[in-house]
Design a protein around this motif. Structure first.
Motif, PDB file in Angstrom:
ATOM      1  N   ALA A 156     -12.224  21.313  -9.735  1.00  0.00           N
ATOM      2  CA  ALA A 156     -11.904  21.463  -8.194  1.00  0.00           C
ATOM      3  C   ALA A 156     -13.331  21.298  -7.626  1.00  0.00           C
ATOM      4  O   ALA A 156     -13.806  22.157  -7.032  1.00  0.00           O
ATOM      5  CB  ALA A 156     -11.051  22.664  -7.746  1.00  0.00           C
ATOM      6  N   ARG A 158     -16.251  19.200  -5.440  1.00  0.00           N
ATOM      7  CA  ARG A 158     -16.746  18.347  -4.441  1.00  0.00           C
ATOM      8  C   ARG A 158     -18.139  18.184  -4.543  1.00  0.00           C
ATOM      9  O   ARG A 158     -18.941  19.242  -4.595  1.00  0.00           O
ATOM     10  CB  ARG A 158     -16.041  18.583  -3.118  1.00  0.00           C
ATOM     11  CG  ARG A 158     -14.472  18.693  -3.065  1.00  0.00           C
ATOM     12  CD  ARG A 158     -14.201  19.270  -1.627  1.00  0.00           C
ATOM     13  NE  ARG A 158     -12.706  19.338  -1.468  1.00  0.00           N
ATOM     14  CZ  ARG A 158     -12.327  19.901  -0.515  1.00  0.00           C
ATOM     15  NH1 ARG A 158     -13.013  20.433   0.592  1.00  0.00           N
ATOM     16  NH2 ARG A 158     -10.977  20.007   0.005  1.00  0.00           N
ATOM     17  N   ILE A 182      -9.498  25.311  -3.169  1.00  0.00           N
ATOM     18  CA  ILE A 182      -9.057  24.387  -4.090  1.00  0.00           C
ATOM     19  C   ILE A 182      -9.200  24.566  -5.418  1.00  0.00           C
ATOM     20  O   ILE A 182      -8.197  24.024  -6.048  1.00  0.00           O
ATOM     21  CB  ILE A 182     -10.169  23.220  -3.825  1.00  0.00           C
ATOM     22  CG1 ILE A 182     -11.650  23.326  -3.822  1.00  0.00           C
ATOM     23  CG2 ILE A 182     -10.092  22.784  -2.276  1.00  0.00           C
ATOM     24  CD1 ILE A 182     -12.474  22.158  -4.019  1.00  0.00           C
ATOM     25  N   SER A 261     -16.953  13.738  -8.555  1.00  0.00           N
ATOM     26  CA  SER A 261     -16.113  14.879  -7.679  1.00  0.00           C
ATOM     27  C   SER A 261     -14.741  14.892  -8.490  1.00  0.00           C
ATOM     28  O   SER A 261     -14.058  13.690  -8.284  1.00  0.00           O
ATOM     29  CB  SER A 261     -16.063  14.578  -6.061  1.00  0.00           C
ATOM     30  OG  SER A 261     -17.391  14.678  -5.720  1.00  0.00           O
ATOM     31  N   ARG A 262     -14.150  15.944  -8.788  1.00  0.00           N
ATOM     32  CA  ARG A 262     -12.670  15.818  -9.258  1.00  0.00           C
ATOM     33  C   ARG A 262     -12.078  16.999  -8.796  1.00  0.00           C
ATOM     34  O   ARG A 262     -12.614  18.174  -8.795  1.00  0.00           O
ATOM     35  CB  ARG A 262     -13.014  15.797 -10.643  1.00  0.00           C
ATOM     36  CG  ARG A 262     -13.350  14.510 -11.619  1.00  0.00           C
ATOM     37  CD  ARG A 262     -13.181  14.949 -13.093  1.00  0.00           C
ATOM     38  NE  ARG A 262     -11.809  15.029 -13.775  1.00  0.00           N
ATOM     39  CZ  ARG A 262     -11.447  15.025 -14.797  1.00  0.00           C
ATOM     40  NH1 ARG A 262     -12.615  15.032 -15.731  1.00  0.00           N
ATOM     41  NH2 ARG A 262     -10.281  15.042 -15.222  1.00  0.00           N
ATOM     42  N   GLU A 263     -10.822  16.712  -8.012  1.00  0.00           N
ATOM     43  CA  GLU A 263     -10.328  18.062  -7.384  1.00  0.00           C
ATOM     44  C   GLU A 263      -8.734  17.718  -7.833  1.00  0.00           C
ATOM     45  O   GLU A 263      -8.240  16.862  -8.057  1.00  0.00           O
ATOM     46  CB  GLU A 263     -10.350  17.661  -5.813  1.00  0.00           C
ATOM     47  CG  GLU A 263      -9.835  18.855  -5.180  1.00  0.00           C
ATOM     48  CD  GLU A 263     -10.172  18.691  -3.529  1.00  0.00           C
ATOM     49  OE1 GLU A 263      -9.655  19.219  -2.780  1.00  0.00           O
ATOM     50  OE2 GLU A 263     -11.286  17.820  -3.349  1.00  0.00           O
ATOM     51  N   SER A 265      -7.293  18.683 -10.432  1.00  0.00           N
ATOM     52  CA  SER A 265      -7.323  17.763 -11.763  1.00  0.00           C
ATOM     53  C   SER A 265      -7.344  18.563 -12.813  1.00  0.00           C
ATOM     54  O   SER A 265      -7.889  19.970 -12.831  1.00  0.00           O
ATOM     55  CB  SER A 265      -8.568  16.698 -11.859  1.00  0.00           C
ATOM     56  OG  SER A 265      -8.547  15.812 -10.798  1.00  0.00           O
ATOM     57  N   SER A 279      -8.569  12.926 -10.198  1.00  0.00           N
ATOM     58  CA  SER A 279      -8.541  12.892  -8.774  1.00  0.00           C
ATOM     59  C   SER A 279      -9.435  13.384  -8.056  1.00  0.00           C
ATOM     60  O   SER A 279     -10.177  14.210  -8.443  1.00  0.00           O
ATOM     61  CB  SER A 279      -6.975  13.609  -8.544  1.00  0.00           C
ATOM     62  OG  SER A 279      -6.887  13.552  -7.121  1.00  0.00           O
ATOM     63  N   GLY A 280      -9.737  12.821  -6.798  1.00  0.00           N
ATOM     64  CA  GLY A 280     -10.697  13.441  -6.027  1.00  0.00           C
ATOM     65  C   GLY A 280     -11.547  12.301  -5.477  1.00  0.00           C
ATOM     66  O   GLY A 280     -11.315  11.295  -5.359  1.00  0.00           O
ATOM     67  N   ASP A 286      -5.802   8.203  -8.024  1.00  0.00           N
ATOM     68  CA  ASP A 286      -5.365   9.010  -8.998  1.00  0.00           C
ATOM     69  C   ASP A 286      -4.898   8.410 -10.546  1.00  0.00           C
ATOM     70  O   ASP A 286      -4.318   7.572 -10.659  1.00  0.00           O
ATOM     71  CB  ASP A 286      -4.315   9.973  -8.596  1.00  0.00           C
ATOM     72  CG  ASP A 286      -4.544  10.596  -7.481  1.00  0.00           C
ATOM     73  OD1 ASP A 286      -5.714  10.823  -7.171  1.00  0.00           O
ATOM     74  OD2 ASP A 286      -3.877  11.404  -6.781  1.00  0.00           O
TER      75      ASP A 286
END
Length: 367
Positions: A156, A158, A182, A261-263, A265, A279-280, A286
């Protein structure tokens, strides 16, 4: 029950951007009958947009006294989730509470006790479970495609996407920053995939670095934030040991100097194969990627979800709509919701332990 009558408590961004649009697409199953916000203008504005004939309240207790309301959606700051949810159960309402379940383990446990006493339905707003690639990975995990999953990572992170509105930067009202905001989604996905809800210890670290630096606000997705009011962590990291010996890493940040950036995920490592959801902000689409050995080589396979998602039809609907549809079906047909309160409680326990470990500088052992 043919139609569920819903009251919304808290008419901010999450209500207007997720709950209202999603519920209006399920109008054959529900009716929006009441809106409540401590700022009356916000409740009126939301009602005018989505349900002009709905009743308006500024005191949630008056909404709960309305016998026309069957279900409430709690969309308020984290610190108020507990009391509103408990009062809703005591008033005989079903409850969908936005994530996280609560800002502390103590409050989450109170909510669980009130729910069990009430006999009503209860779920938490982890809509990322309903994304097609998440549902597809869950199906593959259940089929045993990965083998024994002994390591997971909840992503999570950013580079610069600090929410500069509302109470996100207010530690007193939210309980924390990106970890509880997040990080909670990424951890929920990871625990659900591993089907593992027995943590035995947590070690964590939080950093208060970039949030209060004026120069760090440059490049933020929503424009500069007020660094003088930034009271929460800007990044947090956790290490979770599970009862069966498996491990989970958690990384959460609104602002971190990294390239990717992976969110919402997850990374899963199993004895037969590994899998990653990417994702992110760094991933316009995605992705679900499997990795394994085959024919003497290491291979990667990118898969696309097709057909229907488990539990209901409508793979092309947004996750919020699918969440709402499954939740309403659970009430109408007396079924168990996909996101179980006991699972959400474990998410809160782990997040709370990361913060505690960071404060006390020691590993937190669960009893």
């Amino acid at each position: 029950m043919e139609k569920v009558r819903i009251g919304i408590i808290g008419c901010g961004g999450i209500a207007n951007n997720k709950h209202m649009p999603s519920l209006t697409k399920c109008d054959a199953m529900c009716e929006l009958v009441a809106f409540c916000d401590i700022i009356e203008e916000k409740a009126v504005k939301t009602a005018n947009k989505f349900a002009p004939n709905a009743k308006i309240y500024t005191d949630y207790r008056e909404l709960l006294a309305n016998e026309d309301v069957d279900v409430v959606h709690v969309c308020t700051p984290n610190i108020s989730h507990c009391q509103i949810t408990i009062d809703a159960f005591e008033a005989g309402k079903h409850v969908l509470c936005e994530k996280p379940m609560a800002h502390t383990t103590e409050d989450a446990e109170k909510m669980i006790r009130a729910w069990k006493k009430s006999g009503k339905k209860f779920t938490i707003g982890y809509q990322n479970r309903f994304r097609p690639e998440v549902q597809m990975l869950k199906k593959c995990v259940n089929n045993g495609d990965l083998g024994e999953i002994y390591y997971g990572k909840a992503h999570a992170v950013r580079r610069r996407a600090v929410p500069n509105w509302g109470v996100f930067m207010d530690k007193e009202k939210q309980g924390g920053g990106p970890l509880i905001d997040i990080g909670t989604h990424a951890l929920d996905i990871t625990l659900w995939m591993m089907n593992n809800y027995e943590p035995v210890s947590v070690s964590g670290t939080t950093f208060y670095k970039l949030g209060t630096m004026p120069e760090a606000t440059e490049g933020n997705m929503w424009g500069p934030w007020d660094y003088t009011k930034y009271k929460v962590e800007d990044s947090a990291f956790g290490f979770v040991k599970m009862k069966d010996g498996s491990l989970i890493n958690i990384e959460a940040s609104w602002a971190l100097n990294v390239l990717e950036s992976r969110e919402a995920s997850t990374t899963l490592c199993g004895t037969k194969a590994g899998a990653e959801i990417r994702s992110g902000m760094s991933h316009p689409v995605d992705n679900l990627i499997f990795n394994r050995g085959r024919a003497g080589m290491l291979v990667e396979e990118s898969l696309t979800a097709k057909g229907n998602i488990a539990y209901f039809e409508g793979v092309n609907a947004p996750p919020g709509v699918l969440e709402a549809r499954q939740w309403l079906t659970a009430i109408i047909e007396d079924k168990e919701p996909l996101v179980k309160p006991e699972e959400a409680l474990v998410v809160t326990k782990v997040l709370d332990a990361v913060y505690q470990s960071a404060r006390e500088g020691k590993e937190i052992i669960f009893k």
